[in-house]
Design a protein around this motif. Structure first.
Motif, PDB file in Angstrom:
ATOM      1  N   ALA A 293      -5.979   5.673  -2.625  1.00 54.22           N
ATOM      2  CA  ALA A 293      -4.402   5.372  -2.754  1.00 54.22           C
ATOM      3  C   ALA A 293      -4.262   4.572  -4.061  1.00 54.22           C
ATOM      4  O   ALA A 293      -3.164   4.736  -4.896  1.00 54.22           O
ATOM      5  CB  ALA A 293      -3.794   4.514  -1.745  1.00 54.22           C
TER       6      ALA A 293
ATOM      7  N   PHE B 257       2.190   5.448  -8.777  1.00 48.27           N
ATOM      8  CA  PHE B 257       3.555   6.010  -8.580  1.00 48.27           C
ATOM      9  C   PHE B 257       4.343   5.565  -9.707  1.00 48.27           C
ATOM     10  O   PHE B 257       5.380   6.591 -10.054  1.00 48.27           O
ATOM     11  CB  PHE B 257       4.032   5.624  -7.291  1.00 48.27           C
ATOM     12  CG  PHE B 257       5.572   6.065  -7.123  1.00 48.27           C
ATOM     13  CD1 PHE B 257       5.956   7.117  -6.761  1.00 48.27           C
ATOM     14  CD2 PHE B 257       6.398   4.785  -7.234  1.00 48.27           C
ATOM     15  CE1 PHE B 257       7.162   7.579  -6.646  1.00 48.27           C
ATOM     16  CE2 PHE B 257       7.778   5.184  -7.042  1.00 48.27           C
ATOM     17  CZ  PHE B 257       8.428   6.599  -6.797  1.00 48.27           C
TER      18      PHE B 257
ATOM     19  N   TYR C 214      -0.415  15.688 -10.012  1.00 43.07           N
ATOM     20  CA  TYR C 214      -1.861  15.226  -9.532  1.00 43.07           C
ATOM     21  C   TYR C 214      -3.025  15.084 -10.405  1.00 43.07           C
ATOM     22  O   TYR C 214      -3.996  14.542 -10.273  1.00 43.07           O
ATOM     23  CB  TYR C 214      -2.336  16.065  -8.180  1.00 43.07           C
ATOM     24  CG  TYR C 214      -1.468  15.961  -6.924  1.00 43.07           C
ATOM     25  CD1 TYR C 214      -0.844  14.649  -6.752  1.00 43.07           C
ATOM     26  CD2 TYR C 214      -1.446  16.772  -5.999  1.00 43.07           C
ATOM     27  CE1 TYR C 214      -0.093  14.280  -5.645  1.00 43.07           C
ATOM     28  CE2 TYR C 214      -0.631  16.610  -5.008  1.00 43.07           C
ATOM     29  CZ  TYR C 214      -0.063  15.637  -4.807  1.00 43.07           C
ATOM     30  OH  TYR C 214       0.818  15.401  -3.438  1.00 43.07           O
TER      31      TYR C 214
ATOM     32  N   TRP D 144      -3.885  11.634 -11.322  1.00 43.01           N
ATOM     33  CA  TRP D 144      -4.572  10.931 -10.410  1.00 43.01           C
ATOM     34  C   TRP D 144      -5.980  11.216 -10.364  1.00 43.01           C
ATOM     35  O   TRP D 144      -6.991  10.522 -10.190  1.00 43.01           O
ATOM     36  CB  TRP D 144      -3.910  11.212  -9.204  1.00 43.01           C
ATOM     37  CG  TRP D 144      -4.206  10.632  -7.760  1.00 43.01           C
ATOM     38  CD1 TRP D 144      -4.796   9.398  -7.528  1.00 43.01           C
ATOM     39  CD2 TRP D 144      -4.262  11.182  -6.414  1.00 43.01           C
ATOM     40  NE1 TRP D 144      -5.288   9.180  -6.421  1.00 43.01           N
ATOM     41  CE2 TRP D 144      -4.820  10.175  -5.425  1.00 43.01           C
ATOM     42  CE3 TRP D 144      -3.775  12.333  -5.820  1.00 43.01           C
ATOM     43  CZ2 TRP D 144      -4.731  10.414  -4.164  1.00 43.01           C
ATOM     44  CZ3 TRP D 144      -3.825  12.539  -4.422  1.00 43.01           C
ATOM     45  CH2 TRP D 144      -4.523  11.445  -3.738  1.00 43.01           C
TER      46      TRP D 144
ATOM     47  N   ASN E 262       3.724   8.677  -0.183  1.00 42.24           N
ATOM     48  CA  ASN E 262       3.708   8.818  -1.683  1.00 42.24           C
ATOM     49  C   ASN E 262       5.297   8.544  -1.972  1.00 42.24           C
ATOM     50  O   ASN E 262       5.643   7.431  -2.780  1.00 42.24           O
ATOM     51  CB  ASN E 262       3.310   9.965  -2.096  1.00 42.24           C
ATOM     52  CG  ASN E 262       3.527  11.296  -1.350  1.00 42.24           C
ATOM     53  OD1 ASN E 262       4.509  11.260  -0.563  1.00 42.24           O
ATOM     54  ND2 ASN E 262       2.702  12.230  -1.358  1.00 42.24           N
ATOM     55  N   TRP E 263       6.202   9.357  -1.883  1.00 44.51           N
ATOM     56  CA  TRP E 263       7.387   9.154  -2.200  1.00 44.51           C
ATOM     57  C   TRP E 263       8.726   9.688  -1.298  1.00 44.51           C
ATOM     58  O   TRP E 263       8.211  10.405  -0.519  1.00 44.51           O
ATOM     59  CB  TRP E 263       7.692   9.622  -3.906  1.00 44.51           C
ATOM     60  CG  TRP E 263       7.272  11.119  -3.686  1.00 44.51           C
ATOM     61  CD1 TRP E 263       8.167  12.332  -3.337  1.00 44.51           C
ATOM     62  CD2 TRP E 263       6.010  11.842  -4.309  1.00 44.51           C
ATOM     63  NE1 TRP E 263       7.393  13.447  -3.803  1.00 44.51           N
ATOM     64  CE2 TRP E 263       6.295  13.101  -4.126  1.00 44.51           C
ATOM     65  CE3 TRP E 263       4.799  11.068  -4.960  1.00 44.51           C
ATOM     66  CZ2 TRP E 263       5.226  13.969  -4.625  1.00 44.51           C
ATOM     67  CZ3 TRP E 263       3.856  11.802  -5.190  1.00 44.51           C
ATOM     68  CH2 TRP E 263       3.939  13.301  -5.074  1.00 44.51           C
TER      69      TRP E 263
ATOM     70  N   LYS F 137       9.143   4.682  -4.086  1.00 44.53           N
ATOM     71  CA  LYS F 137       7.976   4.572  -3.473  1.00 44.53           C
ATOM     72  C   LYS F 137       7.914   4.433  -2.068  1.00 44.53           C
ATOM     73  O   LYS F 137       8.648   3.721  -1.521  1.00 44.53           O
ATOM     74  CB  LYS F 137       7.141   3.322  -4.101  1.00 44.53           C
ATOM     75  CG  LYS F 137       5.620   3.179  -3.468  1.00 44.53           C
ATOM     76  CD  LYS F 137       4.871   4.112  -3.842  1.00 44.53           C
ATOM     77  CE  LYS F 137       3.469   4.121  -3.288  1.00 44.53           C
ATOM     78  NZ  LYS F 137       3.283   4.509  -1.845  1.00 44.53           N
TER      79      LYS F 137
ATOM     80  N   PHE G 134      -3.613   6.039  -7.483  1.00 46.75           N
ATOM     81  CA  PHE G 134      -2.359   6.825  -7.866  1.00 46.75           C
ATOM     82  C   PHE G 134      -1.138   5.969  -8.391  1.00 46.75           C
ATOM     83  O   PHE G 134      -0.734   5.269  -7.533  1.00 46.75           O
ATOM     84  CB  PHE G 134      -1.804   7.919  -6.702  1.00 46.75           C
ATOM     85  CG  PHE G 134      -0.685   8.794  -6.651  1.00 46.75           C
ATOM     86  CD1 PHE G 134      -0.695   9.790  -7.443  1.00 46.75           C
ATOM     87  CD2 PHE G 134       0.659   8.220  -6.424  1.00 46.75           C
ATOM     88  CE1 PHE G 134       0.122  10.489  -7.626  1.00 46.75           C
ATOM     89  CE2 PHE G 134       1.719   9.083  -6.741  1.00 46.75           C
ATOM     90  CZ  PHE G 134       1.467  10.205  -7.418  1.00 46.75           C
TER      91      PHE G 134
END
Length: 623
Positions: free
Chosen positions: A349, A354, A467, A470, A579-580, A368, A352
């Motif tokens: 996590a 954001f 992605y 990421w 995530n969002w 977020k 990533f």
């Protein structure tokens, strides 16, 4: 992806075995008398014999075609292709909105958080022990061939869905002991005493199937034969994998009931299927599709400058999201050994970024997300209150409570927005090292020499740009990360059989999440059932116990307390990677529709609420 108040309440929301508590207040939902509706805590807005729901529009004109791309779907449905019209089993890919061909004993009110009103049923009577719910059917209820809907059809439906239905339907029915047809118009659902008081709200909204039609057809078959239904629509023209039309049933038996009056104005609902979003977007720009919800922020910000928008033929508009908890998260599959350690999930996590993604790829469109119940009163912040602490203390007598539960609710630390926040990456490296993953020439290995594999399964190329950064960050840390793009049918089958490392998941919970709904995504039993939505494989007795407390709640305050404790525990476990989230629906449509405002608070099925404005449609040449 967007799988998420629905026509059938179960659609967004499992079961767990615990002591039964009669949470429905007897003063409001009393036993022994015929009731016209139920709610989780006894509060109903609409009286017996109401003419229509407030959000319905009986005065609106009927007719026209609504050609759109659905933003949510249920069971085995797929928005990119279909190869079966059987929507209530695990097998195959069905088109969205097949549920509109079927009626249910009750329907939900989209302007109440958890109320259901009798539909196929005229009334429901609750036994004193709260384990028997007797429904008296409306004598006018009819199948599309004109034959009556009977109690035997209802009993057949529940027994069949329990034995062979999609796990989203069958798992909650494990608490149903039997469905008994007392006579042609009376059916009793008998529960085993372990159900939550809210279980009936979901189960009474299940589709009712025609027993006679299935007498010589296997229920679980993948078939393109349109089923016999009783709902407001029936299957019309279709081409497998290409398009489907649902035709409104003009002599629909329930069209003048309060639960249906003023809905379903379009003569035809048409859905077209595209494997990639760009082809679908081009079809919308040309007017072949006339309503679209935009899920790609880059497209919303940069691709809606085409002529039809500039001259006003196409309207871009934000509509407020429903007042219900939403979940958009990544699922590390803990059936894979490398993801069973929370520190590994936490490190993934942290890779990533954001803040960088939102600025550079999302055009600042999102916030977020830290919770699986985003945008609701169940999303916690700060330390637990007195009621939460009391419940935590009760649970701690039998279960191990995660460290940190009494502090502030966990929030993933923000990044500096650079895309390579050194502080976050150092933390991720430390977590991986502590979990036993050591750097071996730039590659992380465990004591058995195995690499830390993390393949992200996606069904659309639009996720590659999101992605890929990421993946690159994970690879820089030594994780063997990759993307795997598969076609929609493969994605469905692989997630159904839990054959993936990491996959993205989204849904909207019901406004008042039920024990059955929570169990279907988070409970131990669902973790063992292929086709369930427990993609992470979470199987924790503590989670099961908290879900039982949700189901046992006697008041909305108790329900909220249990949900907030559940949120705190889920955040500390890091089974899912939130995530969002967004506060709005991004919608574009050809300016040919009428609709009532404001929209309902708890569910927004546009195709059932809007209508064709003939004058506007004629001006666009689409009448």
């Amino acid at each position: 992806m967007r799988p998420d108040r629905r026509r059938f309440l179960i659609l967004s929301g499992g079961l767990t075995v615990s002591a039964a508590f009669p949470a429905l207040p007897r003063a409001e939902n009393p036993s022994g008398i015929e009731l016209h509706g139920l709610s989780a805590f006894g509060d109903l807005k609409y009286p017996r014999g109401f003419s229509h729901f407030d959000y319905a529009s009986p005065e609106a004109p009927d007719g026209g075609t609504f050609n759109f791309q659905p933003g949510y779907w249920y069971f085995n449905q797929n928005v990119q292709t279909f190869n079966t019209l059987n929507s209530f089993v695990r097998r195959g890919d069905a088109p969205p909105r097949m549920e509109y061909c079927f009626d249910a004993l009750t329907v939900s009110a989209w302007d109440e958080p958890d109320a259901v009103y009798c539909h196929l049923a005229e009334s429901v009577t609750i036994s004193d022990d709260r384990n028997r719910f007797t429904f008296r059917l409306r004598p006018e209820a009819r199948w599309h061939d004109g034959s009556p809907v009977t109690a035997h059809d209802v009993a057949f439906s529940y027994e069949t869905l329990k034995a062979q239905g999609n796990p989203e339907l069958s798992l909650p029915l494990s608490v149903l002991k039997e469905a008994v047809a007392e006579d042609e118009e009376t059916v009793t659902l008998v529960f085993d005493g372990t159900q939550s008081a809210q279980a009936i709200l979901a189960i009474a909204g299940y589709p009712v199937l025609n027993e006679r039609w299935y007498a010589n057809r296997p229920f679980d078959a993948a078939t393109l034969e349109p089923p016999l239904g009783s709902g407001p629509y029936r299957v019309g023209k279709f081409s497998a994998g290409s398009y489907i039309e649902y035709e409104r049933v003009d002599d629909y038996w329930a069209k003048d009931l309060g639960t249906a009056r003023g809905l379903d104005h379009f003569r035809t609902i048409r859905i077209e299927f595209y494997k990639e979003r760009q082809a679908a977007f081009e079809a919308f720009k040309k007017g072949a599709i006339t309503w679209r919800q935009e899920f790609t922020s880059k497209s919303w910000a940069t691709e809606y400058g085409f002529p039809a928008v500039q001259d006003g033929r196409v309207v871009q508009r934000l509509f407020p999201r429903e007042t219900r908890p939403s979940m958009q998260a990544l699922a590390p599959n803990q059936r894979r050994a490398q993801f069973r350690d929370r520190r590994v999930r936490d490190a993934i996590a942290l890779c990533f970024d954001f803040d960088w993604t939102n600025k550079n790829l999302f055009h600042g469109a999102y916030e977020k997300s830290h919770s699986l119940f985003a945008g609701s009163d169940y999303e916690t912040s700060g330390p637990p209150d007195t009621d939460e602490l009391a419940l935590i203390g009760k649970l701690s007598a039998e279960h191990a409570i995660p460290e940190g539960i009494e502090g502030d609710a966990y929030r993933e630390p923000p990044s500096d927005g650079s895309g390579r926040d050194r502080r976050r990456l150092r933390a991720a490296i430390g977590l991986l090292d502590a979990a036993g993953w050591k750097n071996d020439g730039g590659v992380l290995r465990n004591s058995d020499g195995e690499t830390l594999d993390a393949e992200i399964l996606i069904r659309s190329s639009v996720f590659e740009r999101i992605y890929n950064p990421w993946v690159e960050t994970m690879r820089a840390l030594g994780i063997n990360a990759s993307l795997r793009l598969v076609d929609p049918a493969q994605f469905q089958e692989r997630t159904n059989s839990f054959d993936f490392d990491i996959a993205g998941f989204a849904l909207s919970w019901t406004a008042t999440p039920t024990r059955s709904g929570l169990e279907g995504v988070l409970g131990s039993k669902a973790a063992q059932e292929e086709g369930s939505k427990n993609w992470t494989g979470t199987a924790d007795p503590l989670i099961d116990a908290i879900i039982a407390e949700v189901g046992a709640a006697r008041t909305r305050a108790e329900h909220r307390t249990a949900m907030r404790v559940l949120d705190r525990v889920l955040r500390l476990r890091r089974d899912w990677i939130p995530n969002w989230t967004s506060a709005n629906h991004r919608v574009a449509y050809w300016d040919m529709y009428g609709f009532k405002e404001p929209k309902p608070d708890y569910f927004w099925p546009v195709e059932r609420l809007w209508w064709t404005d003939r004058a506007k449609a004629e001006a666009l040449g689409k009448a």
